[in-house]
Design a protein around this motif. Structure first.
Motif, short mmCIF file in Angstrom:
data_model
loop_
_atom_site.label_atom_id
_atom_site.label_comp_id
_atom_site.label_asym_id
_atom_site.label_seq_id
_atom_site.Cartn_x
_atom_site.Cartn_y
_atom_site.Cartn_z
N LEU A 81 0.92 -1.06 -0.19
CA LEU A 81 0.24 -0.21 0.14
C LEU A 81 0.58 1.19 0.32
N ALA A 82 1.85 1.62 0.96
CA ALA A 82 3.02 2.68 0.78
C ALA A 82 3.44 2.61 -0.19
N THR A 83 3.97 1.58 -1.02
CA THR A 83 4.94 2.25 -2.50
C THR A 83 3.84 2.01 -3.86
N THR A 84 3.08 1.41 -3.66
CA THR A 84 1.99 2.00 -4.85
C THR A 84 0.47 3.32 -4.71
N THR A 85 -0.08 3.13 -3.64
CA THR A 85 -0.70 4.29 -4.15
C THR A 85 -0.28 5.03 -2.52
N VAL A 86 0.52 5.18 -1.16
CA VAL A 86 0.92 5.96 -0.74
C VAL A 86 1.57 7.50 -1.78
N PRO A 87 2.01 7.10 -2.49
CA PRO A 87 2.67 8.86 -2.98
C PRO A 87 1.06 9.83 -3.81
N TYR A 88 0.04 8.50 -4.71
CA TYR A 88 -1.23 9.69 -4.91
C TYR A 88 -1.80 9.45 -3.99
N LEU A 89 -1.95 9.68 -2.40
CA LEU A 89 -2.59 9.83 -1.39
C LEU A 89 -1.86 11.77 -1.01
N LEU A 90 -0.25 11.32 -1.25
CA LEU A 90 0.63 12.63 -0.55
C LEU A 90 0.16 13.43 -1.93
N ALA A 91 0.07 13.65 -3.91
CA ALA A 91 0.15 14.16 -4.09
C ALA A 91 -1.18 14.71 -4.00
N ALA A 92 -2.31 14.08 -4.19
CA ALA A 92 -3.76 14.52 -3.66
C ALA A 92 -4.21 15.74 -3.44
N TYR A 93 -3.43 15.57 -1.35
CA TYR A 93 -3.35 16.37 -0.58
C TYR A 93 -3.20 17.48 -0.65
N ARG A 94 -1.89 17.40 -1.29
CA ARG A 94 -0.37 18.86 -1.84
C ARG A 94 -1.33 19.48 -2.43
N ASP A 95 -2.37 18.98 -3.64
CA ASP A 95 -2.68 19.81 -4.92
C ASP A 95 -4.22 19.19 -5.13
N PRO A 96 -5.00 19.44 -4.68
CA PRO A 96 -6.12 18.95 -5.18
C PRO A 96 -6.65 19.15 -5.87
N SER A 97 -6.34 20.02 -7.77
CA SER A 97 -6.72 19.86 -8.03
C SER A 97 -6.67 19.10 -8.91
#
Length: 274
Positions: A81-97
């Motif tokens: 989960l951390a290697t496949t998905t968490v980077p997308y979570l962090l990117a979406a949080y930092r830039d919701p647009s």
């Protein structure tokens, strides 16, 4: 010491004593803390209980391991989960647009169709919970609220018309769990570190819940794992290791996990959807 100085000292001590014996400060519950408790609740209707994240298939392919400790598999599940998905979570949080862009990219990067199905099922469920329960807690004009509303509109078009019309481009909206989770938690003013940490913790709870129902461990042992320092250190290390990873660097860290999850539908009998 003179009498006047003694009187001043006594007066000062009386003032201190009066301030210490006053009523204790009332407890406070910030909006972000309250929202965090809501999203970490196992009763949140996301359907996570229906997925074992490959545990059922793993046990079926390794029957001799049905009574081995759950920690090794849980560690692999969290690493995946951390290697496949968490980077997308962090990117979406930092830039919701970028929500719809990240949703589309995440869908393209998931190789296992069973994993894709589990992610979209939970993501759409969370979006429904947001619209019906939590959206009213956020004021009008909120950027995250508008982004989620746009995604919901596009997603409903896909659900109502899953097959694109002739001559029109195929849809790029899927409703994956991680990016929607990120924008929802940002809208509810939950700090990014807490958002990612609870996302991992909820996944650990889902895997352990599946292990209990599969008779691998008992409920008290599951709670012992959740409360252990081992799990806290495991999640902290995974978040630190993937905190600055861009989505281009996201990838499967445990290739065997895709095999276990992908072969789940080939089991003769099963009680979970993944």
């Amino acid at each position: 010491m003179s009498v006047a100085e003694l009187k001043d000292e006594i007066s000062h001590l009386k003032t201190q004593l009066a301030s210490q014996t006053g009523p204790p400060p009332l407890p406070t519950n910030s909006p972000s803390s309250h929202a965090l408790l809501l999203l970490s609740d196992s009763a949140l209707p996301l359907g996570s209980f229906a997925f074992s994240s490959g545990l059922e298939s793993h046990l079926a392919h390794h029957p001799s391991r049905s009574h081995t400790p759950i920690q090794p598999f849980l560690s692999l599940a969290l690493q995946t989960l951390a290697t496949t998905t968490v980077p997308y979570l962090l990117a979406a949080y930092r830039d919701p647009s970028r929500l719809q862009e990240l949703d589309d990219t995440l869908d393209a990067s998931i190789l296992c169709h069973v994993t894709r199905r589990a992610s979209t099922a939970q993501g759409r469920a969370l979006l429904t919970v947001w619209e019906r329960a939590f959206c009213g807690t956020v004021g009008e004009g909120n950027e995250e609220r508008e982004v989620l509303a746009d995604l919901s509109v596009e997603l409903k078009k896909v659900i109502l018309r899953p097959t694109p019309e002739v001559g029109k481009a195929q849809t790029t909206v899927f409703g994956h769990f991680a990016p929607i989770w990120a924008v929802v938690t940002r809208a509810m003013e939950i700090p990014i570190a807490d958002s990612a940490n609870v996302f991992l913790l909820n996944h650990a709870k889902a895997v352990l819940s599946a292990a209990v129902r599969a008779s691998v461990i008992g409920p008290y042992q599951a709670q012992a794992v959740l409360g252990s320092g081992w799990l806290r250190r495991e999640m902290e290390g995974l978040l630190r290791g993937n905190w600055d990873v861009e989505i281009d660097g996201a990838g499967q860290g445990v290739p065997a996990m895709d095999l276990w999850v992908g072969r789940h539908e080939m089991l003769y009998s099963r009680i979970f959807n993944s």
